[in-house]
Design a protein around this motif. Structure first.
Motif, PDB file in Angstrom:
ATOM      1  N   TYR A   1       0.845  -1.193   0.000  1.00 19.37           N
ATOM      2  CA  TYR A   1       0.000   0.000   0.000  1.00 19.37           C
ATOM      3  C   TYR A   1       0.880   1.243   0.000  1.00 19.37           C
ATOM      4  CZ  TYR A   1      -4.200  -2.715   0.774  1.00 19.37           C
ATOM      5  OH  TYR A   1      -5.244  -3.571   0.613  1.00 19.37           O
ATOM      6  N   VAL A   2       0.498   2.229  -0.799  1.00 24.19           N
ATOM      7  CA  VAL A   2       1.203   3.504  -0.861  1.00 24.19           C
ATOM      8  C   VAL A   2       0.193   4.620  -0.624  1.00 24.19           C
ATOM      9  CG1 VAL A   2       3.006   2.703  -2.418  1.00 24.19           C
ATOM     10  CG2 VAL A   2       0.927   3.635  -3.363  1.00 24.19           C
ATOM     11  N   PHE A   3       0.679   5.753  -0.166  1.00 25.72           N
ATOM     12  CA  PHE A   3      -0.166   6.903   0.090  1.00 25.72           C
ATOM     13  C   PHE A   3      -0.031   7.895  -1.051  1.00 25.72           C
ATOM     14  CE2 PHE A   3       0.546   5.098   4.256  1.00 25.72           C
ATOM     15  CZ  PHE A   3      -0.734   5.094   4.772  1.00 25.72           C
ATOM     16  N   VAL A   4      -1.166   8.354  -1.569  1.00 27.86           N
ATOM     17  CA  VAL A   4      -1.204   9.328  -2.651  1.00 27.86           C
ATOM     18  C   VAL A   4      -1.792  10.611  -2.090  1.00 27.86           C
ATOM     19  CG1 VAL A   4      -2.099   9.827  -4.950  1.00 27.86           C
ATOM     20  CG2 VAL A   4      -1.532   7.483  -4.325  1.00 27.86           C
ATOM     21  N   GLU A   5      -1.072  11.724  -2.256  1.00 31.98           N
ATOM     22  CA  GLU A   5      -1.516  13.006  -1.737  1.00 31.98           C
ATOM     23  C   GLU A   5      -1.858  13.946  -2.886  1.00 31.98           C
ATOM     24  OE1 GLU A   5       1.568  14.655   0.647  1.00 31.98           O
ATOM     25  OE2 GLU A   5       1.540  13.016   2.082  1.00 31.98           O
ATOM     26  N   SER A   6      -2.828  14.818  -2.637  1.00 30.97           N
ATOM     27  CA  SER A   6      -3.201  15.818  -3.629  1.00 30.97           C
ATOM     28  C   SER A   6      -3.805  17.024  -2.929  1.00 30.97           C
ATOM     29  CB  SER A   6      -4.197  15.228  -4.623  1.00 30.97           C
ATOM     30  OG  SER A   6      -4.536  16.163  -5.598  1.00 30.97           O
ATOM     31  N   VAL A   7      -3.537  18.213  -3.460  1.00 27.83           N
ATOM     32  CA  VAL A   7      -4.107  19.448  -2.938  1.00 27.83           C
ATOM     33  C   VAL A   7      -5.131  19.940  -3.955  1.00 27.83           C
ATOM     34  CG1 VAL A   7      -3.624  21.812  -2.250  1.00 27.83           C
ATOM     35  CG2 VAL A   7      -2.001  20.016  -1.710  1.00 27.83           C
ATOM     36  N   MET A   8      -6.368  20.145  -3.495  1.00 28.12           N
ATOM     37  CA  MET A   8      -7.450  20.511  -4.409  1.00 28.12           C
ATOM     38  C   MET A   8      -8.520  21.321  -3.688  1.00 28.12           C
ATOM     39  SD  MET A   8      -9.168  16.766  -4.531  1.00 28.12           S
ATOM     40  CE  MET A   8      -7.581  16.007  -4.485  1.00 28.12           C
ATOM     41  N   ALA A   9      -9.506  21.757  -4.442  1.00 25.25           N
ATOM     42  CA  ALA A   9     -10.639  22.470  -3.868  1.00 25.25           C
ATOM     43  C   ALA A   9     -11.495  21.493  -3.055  1.00 25.25           C
ATOM     44  CB  ALA A   9     -11.475  23.102  -4.973  1.00 25.25           C
ATOM     45  N   PRO A  10     -12.122  21.950  -1.977  1.00 28.29           N
ATOM     46  CA  PRO A  10     -12.899  21.055  -1.117  1.00 28.29           C
ATOM     47  C   PRO A  10     -14.037  20.318  -1.826  1.00 28.29           C
ATOM     48  CG  PRO A  10     -12.583  23.162  -0.033  1.00 28.29           C
ATOM     49  CD  PRO A  10     -12.058  23.308  -1.425  1.00 28.29           C
ATOM     50  N   ASP A  11     -14.640  20.914  -2.847  1.00 28.29           N
ATOM     51  CA  ASP A  11     -15.758  20.255  -3.518  1.00 28.29           C
ATOM     52  C   ASP A  11     -15.315  19.115  -4.436  1.00 28.29           C
ATOM     53  OD1 ASP A  11     -14.523  22.080  -5.155  1.00 28.29           O
ATOM     54  OD2 ASP A  11     -16.353  22.657  -6.207  1.00 28.29           O
ATOM     55  N   MET A  12     -14.039  18.989  -4.711  1.00 27.90           N
ATOM     56  CA  MET A  12     -13.534  17.928  -5.584  1.00 27.90           C
ATOM     57  C   MET A  12     -13.024  16.706  -4.823  1.00 27.90           C
ATOM     58  SD  MET A  12     -11.444  20.325  -8.252  1.00 27.90           S
ATOM     59  CE  MET A  12     -10.827  18.943  -9.179  1.00 27.90           C
ATOM     60  N   VAL A  13     -12.974  16.782  -3.498  1.00 30.74           N
ATOM     61  CA  VAL A  13     -12.367  15.723  -2.687  1.00 30.74           C
ATOM     62  C   VAL A  13     -13.125  14.400  -2.808  1.00 30.74           C
ATOM     63  CG1 VAL A  13     -11.802  15.016  -0.333  1.00 30.74           C
ATOM     64  CG2 VAL A  13     -11.308  17.329  -1.088  1.00 30.74           C
ATOM     65  N   ASP A  14     -14.451  14.412  -2.685  1.00 30.80           N
ATOM     66  CA  ASP A  14     -15.229  13.171  -2.737  1.00 30.80           C
ATOM     67  C   ASP A  14     -15.053  12.441  -4.060  1.00 30.80           C
ATOM     68  OD1 ASP A  14     -16.204  13.472  -0.167  1.00 30.80           O
ATOM     69  OD2 ASP A  14     -17.954  14.617  -0.832  1.00 30.80           O
ATOM     70  N   ALA A  15     -15.037  13.172  -5.152  1.00 30.45           N
ATOM     71  CA  ALA A  15     -14.856  12.542  -6.469  1.00 30.45           C
ATOM     72  C   ALA A  15     -13.466  11.957  -6.602  1.00 30.45           C
ATOM     73  CB  ALA A  15     -15.100  13.567  -7.572  1.00 30.45           C
ATOM     74  N   TRP A  16     -12.457  12.629  -6.073  1.00 28.85           N
ATOM     75  CA  TRP A  16     -11.076  12.155  -6.159  1.00 28.85           C
ATOM     76  C   TRP A  16     -10.883  10.867  -5.331  1.00 28.85           C
ATOM     77  CZ3 TRP A  16      -6.846  11.884  -2.677  1.00 28.85           C
ATOM     78  CH2 TRP A  16      -5.618  11.613  -3.279  1.00 28.85           C
ATOM     79  N   ILE A  17     -11.481  10.836  -4.159  1.00 27.65           N
ATOM     80  CA  ILE A  17     -11.349   9.655  -3.299  1.00 27.65           C
ATOM     81  C   ILE A  17     -12.105   8.460  -3.920  1.00 27.65           C
ATOM     82  CG2 ILE A  17     -11.972   8.689  -1.036  1.00 27.65           C
ATOM     83  CD1 ILE A  17     -11.231  11.373   0.155  1.00 27.65           C
ATOM     84  N   ALA A  18     -13.226   8.706  -4.547  1.00 27.85           N
ATOM     85  CA  ALA A  18     -14.003   7.624  -5.137  1.00 27.85           C
ATOM     86  C   ALA A  18     -13.342   7.060  -6.389  1.00 27.85           C
ATOM     87  CB  ALA A  18     -15.409   8.115  -5.485  1.00 27.85           C
ATOM     88  N   LYS A  19     -12.527   7.864  -7.066  1.00 26.54           N
ATOM     89  CA  LYS A  19     -11.862   7.423  -8.292  1.00 26.54           C
ATOM     90  C   LYS A  19     -10.800   6.377  -7.975  1.00 26.54           C
ATOM     91  CE  LYS A  19      -8.867  10.107 -10.164  1.00 26.54           C
ATOM     92  NZ  LYS A  19      -8.152  11.189 -10.844  1.00 26.54           N
ATOM     93  N   LYS A  20     -10.705   5.340  -8.794  1.00 27.82           N
ATOM     94  CA  LYS A  20      -9.709   4.296  -8.565  1.00 27.82           C
ATOM     95  C   LYS A  20      -8.510   4.488  -9.428  1.00 27.82           C
ATOM     96  CE  LYS A  20     -12.667   0.737  -6.816  1.00 27.82           C
ATOM     97  NZ  LYS A  20     -13.060  -0.625  -6.834  1.00 27.82           N
TER      98      LYS A  20
END
Length: 50
Positions: free
Chosen positions: A31-50
């Motif tokens: 397992y690896v950790f992936v980090e990203s800085v984005m607008a708060p409204d885009m977080v749910d879509a980014w986490i759901a994406k595989k």
């Protein structure tokens, strides 16, 4: 330390969120950790994406 990081992400014009998710590497199986800085409204879509 975390307070300083969060404070540096907030600017006068935009509010940003740092999102971290754990992803299983197809190459090694670890397992690896992936980090990203984005607008708060885009977080749910980014986490759901595989």
């Amino acid at each position: 330390m975390a307070k300083k990081t969060v404070a540096s992400l907030q600017t006068s014009s935009k509010r940003l969120t740092k999102a971290i998710k754990m992803v299983k590497s197809p190459k090694s199986g670890a397992y690896v950790f992936v980090e990203s800085v984005m607008a708060p409204d885009m977080v749910d879509a980014w986490i759901a994406k595989k």
